[in-house]
Structure formats: structure tokens, C-alpha cells
Scaffold this motif. Structure first.
Motif, PDB file in Angstrom:
ATOM      1  N   GLN A 174      44.532  38.995  18.705  1.00  0.00           N
ATOM      2  CA  GLN A 174      44.573  40.447  18.902  1.00  0.00           C
ATOM      3  C   GLN A 174      45.064  40.787  20.299  1.00  0.00           C
ATOM      4  O   GLN A 174      44.680  40.140  21.277  1.00  0.00           O
ATOM      5  CB  GLN A 174      43.186  41.065  18.685  1.00  0.00           C
ATOM      6  CG  GLN A 174      43.174  42.566  18.725  1.00  0.00           C
ATOM      7  CD  GLN A 174      41.815  43.163  18.359  1.00  0.00           C
ATOM      8  OE1 GLN A 174      40.871  42.406  18.115  1.00  0.00           O
ATOM      9  NE2 GLN A 174      41.728  44.473  18.299  1.00  0.00           N
ATOM     10  N   ILE A 175      45.945  41.790  20.354  1.00  0.00           N
ATOM     11  CA  ILE A 175      46.459  42.243  21.640  1.00  0.00           C
ATOM     12  C   ILE A 175      46.294  43.767  21.727  1.00  0.00           C
ATOM     13  O   ILE A 175      46.032  44.444  20.726  1.00  0.00           O
ATOM     14  CB  ILE A 175      47.952  41.874  21.837  1.00  0.00           C
ATOM     15  CG1 ILE A 175      48.813  42.633  20.798  1.00  0.00           C
ATOM     16  CG2 ILE A 175      48.158  40.371  21.732  1.00  0.00           C
ATOM     17  CD1 ILE A 175      50.305  42.499  21.052  1.00  0.00           C
ATOM     18  N   GLU A 176      46.437  44.307  22.950  1.00  0.00           N
ATOM     19  CA  GLU A 176      46.377  45.741  23.161  1.00  0.00           C
ATOM     20  C   GLU A 176      47.716  46.380  22.830  1.00  0.00           C
ATOM     21  O   GLU A 176      48.767  45.725  22.874  1.00  0.00           O
ATOM     22  CB  GLU A 176      46.008  46.059  24.614  1.00  0.00           C
ATOM     23  CG  GLU A 176      44.658  45.529  25.051  1.00  0.00           C
ATOM     24  CD  GLU A 176      43.517  46.204  24.293  1.00  0.00           C
ATOM     25  OE1 GLU A 176      43.692  47.377  23.884  1.00  0.00           O
ATOM     26  OE2 GLU A 176      42.467  45.558  24.129  1.00  0.00           O
ATOM     27  N   MET A 177      47.675  47.689  22.532  1.00  0.00           N
ATOM     28  CA  MET A 177      48.891  48.419  22.189  1.00  0.00           C
ATOM     29  C   MET A 177      49.907  48.370  23.324  1.00  0.00           C
ATOM     30  O   MET A 177      51.117  48.253  23.094  1.00  0.00           O
ATOM     31  CB  MET A 177      48.530  49.872  21.859  1.00  0.00           C
ATOM     32  CG  MET A 177      49.709  50.763  21.499  1.00  0.00           C
ATOM     33  SD  MET A 177      50.428  50.389  19.886  1.00  0.00           S
ATOM     34  CE  MET A 177      49.170  51.091  18.816  1.00  0.00           C
ATOM     35  N   ASP A 178      49.416  48.431  24.564  1.00  0.00           N
ATOM     36  CA  ASP A 178      50.330  48.427  25.709  1.00  0.00           C
ATOM     37  C   ASP A 178      51.114  47.131  25.826  1.00  0.00           C
ATOM     38  O   ASP A 178      52.211  47.099  26.408  1.00  0.00           O
ATOM     39  CB  ASP A 178      49.550  48.670  27.007  1.00  0.00           C
ATOM     40  CG  ASP A 178      48.926  50.061  27.035  1.00  0.00           C
ATOM     41  OD1 ASP A 178      49.419  50.936  26.293  1.00  0.00           O
ATOM     42  OD2 ASP A 178      47.946  50.264  27.790  1.00  0.00           O
ATOM     43  N   ASN A 179      50.565  46.031  25.275  1.00  0.00           N
ATOM     44  CA  ASN A 179      51.235  44.724  25.395  1.00  0.00           C
ATOM     45  C   ASN A 179      52.375  44.552  24.400  1.00  0.00           C
ATOM     46  O   ASN A 179      53.086  43.536  24.439  1.00  0.00           O
ATOM     47  CB  ASN A 179      50.225  43.594  25.203  1.00  0.00           C
ATOM     48  CG  ASN A 179      49.189  43.564  26.310  1.00  0.00           C
ATOM     49  OD1 ASN A 179      49.441  44.030  27.421  1.00  0.00           O
ATOM     50  ND2 ASN A 179      48.007  43.028  26.005  1.00  0.00           N
ATOM     51  N   ASN A 223      55.074  46.059  24.391  1.00  0.00           N
ATOM     52  CA  ASN A 223      56.357  46.121  25.098  1.00  0.00           C
ATOM     53  C   ASN A 223      56.825  44.750  25.575  1.00  0.00           C
ATOM     54  O   ASN A 223      58.003  44.560  25.898  1.00  0.00           O
ATOM     55  CB  ASN A 223      56.246  47.067  26.302  1.00  0.00           C
ATOM     56  CG  ASN A 223      55.995  48.503  25.874  1.00  0.00           C
ATOM     57  OD1 ASN A 223      56.458  48.913  24.805  1.00  0.00           O
ATOM     58  ND2 ASN A 223      55.272  49.258  26.693  1.00  0.00           N
ATOM     59  N   GLU A 224      55.895  43.788  25.622  1.00  0.00           N
ATOM     60  CA  GLU A 224      56.261  42.448  26.082  1.00  0.00           C
ATOM     61  C   GLU A 224      56.934  41.628  24.985  1.00  0.00           C
ATOM     62  O   GLU A 224      57.485  40.564  25.251  1.00  0.00           O
ATOM     63  CB  GLU A 224      54.996  41.723  26.567  1.00  0.00           C
ATOM     64  CG  GLU A 224      54.301  42.431  27.721  1.00  0.00           C
ATOM     65  CD  GLU A 224      52.999  41.741  28.091  1.00  0.00           C
ATOM     66  OE1 GLU A 224      52.672  40.709  27.437  1.00  0.00           O
ATOM     67  OE2 GLU A 224      52.307  42.226  29.009  1.00  0.00           O
TER      68      GLU A 224
END
Length: 348
Positions: free
Chosen positions: A317-322, A324-325
Motif C-alpha cells: 500500500q502506498i499514499e496517493m501522493d506517491n 507521481n513517482e
């Protein structure tokens, strides 16, 4: 809840502005019927302004976003304002409930006094005589109550005075004032406005007594003899000697006439127009309803945040902001599931 509190604030501000105009101009004038009309108009304008603004504002679409308000609100600021408003609303509700309970207590007290009193026919009117000599004479609706001692020593003056309250339907005024006081219990102007209305009732009842045939000097002596105060229900119309000096001064005062009188009464009327125009101003409307919009905006934003799905990349699981990576060229597949709400991204 926040809307009720905002309504209370609107009523309070209107009462404060209009009451000041009344006190500074015509409160001491011997135009009793006109003064009463002005006081009742203050109540009616204050009570009805918020519904009028609500109706007018409902015709204008509102976007629940920070840009729809003329000040730079952030989401955190909106959420903080909504929280503070919620605390204030519950504090107001506690005070309003306490004031409502006290009102019910007064009504219960009046009913008990009448129930325990002995009814006696006096001319066309049935009056109730209580053995409790601490109860001052009063009327409620078309019912007159007095104690045994007052019935024996000052019946004629008391009946004339209380008939004045009944003929002017003062009980209806006091019920309106009390209901407004429940809504604006924290506003000193609301308490003083009710006191001013009650004093005007006493002026009118005194004048009715004199007009019905009571001798002016004898009536004033009767009031002086009753200087020792007694208990009486707050909501009832009573032969109250608490404002004795003001009442005797009003009895002996002449009615004012002429241009100065017109100017005096023109000022509170102008104040009513100014308050109404100010409340109906779009910028004022926007300010009045910021609280309502703020809570809705905060709730809407929170709902959006809560509905965002979880995002997993290769099972992690990752954050929404990540997001873009991740380069689109590196994505092999995207899978969306509704229960639970999640998005799975598989890389090449």
C-alpha cells in the motif's frame, strides 16, 4: 444545530440594534400604544429576518468550496470553525433548555396558584382569591388573581388595573417575549427588552385605571401604600410596584407633540429599515451563512477523503501522493475492486 444557533445570533444582533434605537429615543415618551407597537415590531422583525434571508439565499446556488466565500478559507480553517461552532451550538442549546424549563416552571406555578385559589364572581368577571398574602395581584389571560388582604383593602383599584392588562391582551406579548428570551438567553438586550415591554404594560394598565374613573391622586396613593414588594409570577401581568417612581412620573407626564415627536419616532423606524436592508445585503447574507456552509463544506470534504480507495503497488500500500513517482510506461495492469475499495497496480 448550527443553523439554530446562527438563527439565535441573527435575532440577538437585530434585537440589540433596534432596542438601542428605542431606548435612546422614545422609551420615556407617553405614547403608550405606539411604544408598545414599536416594541412588538422589534420582536417580529428580529424573529422573521433569518427566515427571510434563508428564503432569499435559497434561490442563489452555493458551491461548497473555499472559493465560494469571500475570505481565504482553508480546509483546516473550515474544519476548525465547524468544530468551534458545534461547541458553541451545544452550549447555547443547554442554556435554551434551562430557560425553557424555567418558563415551564413559571407556567406551572401560575396554574397551581389559580387551582388553589377560590373563584368569586365580581361583576362580569370571575376573580380568584388566594390565602397566600405574599402573592401580589396578577392576571394571566383573562384570569385575575389577588390575595385575601388585597381583596379587602384595594379591590377596586386592583380590578381596574388588571382589567387594563386583560383588555390590551398583554399576556400574548409576554409569551412572545419569553419565547424570544429562550432563543437569546445569552443576550442582555433581550432581557432588558422584555423588562421594557413589561414596564410599558404597567403604564398602559395605570392609564386604563385612570381612564376608567379612578381618581389620579387616590390611585397614586394606593401605589405608594404598596411599596413593600411581594412575590408574583414572572410571566403574569401584575400590579408591580417595583418601578413605582417611573410609573408615577409617567402618570403625571404630558404627551409630547410636534416636530420633535415625529423625529423621535422616526429614528427607531429608520433603524428598523436600516437593519432590514443590512441583513438583506448579499455580503451580510454570506457572512450569516458562513457557519452553515462551513459545516457542510467540512463534512463534504471529509466524506471525499473517506471515500478515497486504498492504493497498492505490487501488493504494497502506498499514499496517493506517491503515485507521481510511478511512470505510466512501467505499469503493466490496474485492477479496481469495490469491496473493499482498492486499486491494485502491477508493474512490468
Amino acid at each position: 444545530m448550527e443553523s439554530l444557533f446562527t438563527y439565535s445570533l441573527t435575532v440577538s444582533l437585530s434585537i440589540l440594534a433596534l432596542w438601542l434605537a428605542y431606548r435612546l429615543t422614545i422609551a420615556t415618551q407617553k405614547h403608550l400604544t405606539t411604544n408598545r407597537a414599536v416594541l412588538l415590531t422589534i420582536y417580529l422583525i428580529s424573529i422573521l429576518i433569518y427566515p427571510m434571508v434563508s428564503i432569499l439565499s435559497s434561490n442563489v446556488p452555493v458551491a461548497y468550496a473555499p472559493s465560494s466565500i469571500s475570505v481565504p478559507w482553508t480546509y483546516d480553517g473550515i474544519r476548525q470553525m465547524a468544530t468551534i461552532l458545534s461547541y458553541l451550538s451545544y452550549t447555547w442549546l443547554i442554556g435554551a433548555c434551562a430557560c425553557a424549563l424555567l418558563t415551564l416552571s413559571e407556567l406551572t406555578r401560575i396554574c397551581l396558584i389559580i387551582r388553589r385559589a377560590k373563584p368569586i364572581r365580581e361583576g362580569h368577571r370571575k376573580i380568584y382569591i388566594t390565602d397566600n398574602n405574599r402573592i401580589s395581584p396578577f392576571s394571566f389571560g383573562n384570569i385575575i388573581v389577588m390575595n385575601t388582604r388585597d381583596y379587602k383593602t384595594g379591590k377596586d383599584f386592583i380590578l381596574a388595573h388588571e382589567e387594563g392588562h386583560i383588555s390590551h391582551i398583554h399576556t400574548a406579548d409576554m409569551i412572545l417575549a419569553q419565547l424570544t428570551l429562550i432563543i437569546c438567553w445569552y443576550n442582555p438586550a433581550a432581557w432588558i427588552l422584555r423588562k421594557d415591554l413589561k414596564l410599558n404594560h404597567e403604564y398602559q394598565a395605570d392609564q386604563y385605571s385612570l381612564d376608567s374613573g379612578c381618581d389620579t391622586k387616590s390611585y397614586q396613593m394606593f401605589l405608594l401604600q404598596r411599596v413593600a414588594g411581594k412575590n408574583f409570577p414572572v410571566l403574569a401581568n401584575n400590579l408591580n410596584i417595583k418601578n413605582l417612581k417611573q410609573r408615577i412620573a409617567m402618570i403625571n407626564r404630558n404627551r409630547s407633540n410636534g416636530v420633535s415627536n415625529i423625529l423621535r419616532y422616526g429614528f427607531p423606524l429608520a433603524a428598523m429599515v436600516i437593519v432590514a436592508m443590512a441583513i438583506l445585503n448579499p455580503n451580510v447574507q454570506e457572512t450569516l451563512f458562513i457557519s452553515r456552509h462551513a459545516s457542510k463544506m467540512a463534512n463534504a470534504k471529509q466524506t471525499i477523503l473517506e471515500k478515497q480507495p486504498d492504493i497498492f503497488v505490487e501488493g504494497r500500500q502506498i499514499e496517493m501522493d506517491n503515485l507521481n513517482e510511478i511512470r505510466p510506461a512501467d505499469i503493466q495492469s490496474i485492477t479496481v475492486t469495490k469491496n473493499p475499495d482498492r486499486i491494485d497496480i502491477n508493474l512490468k
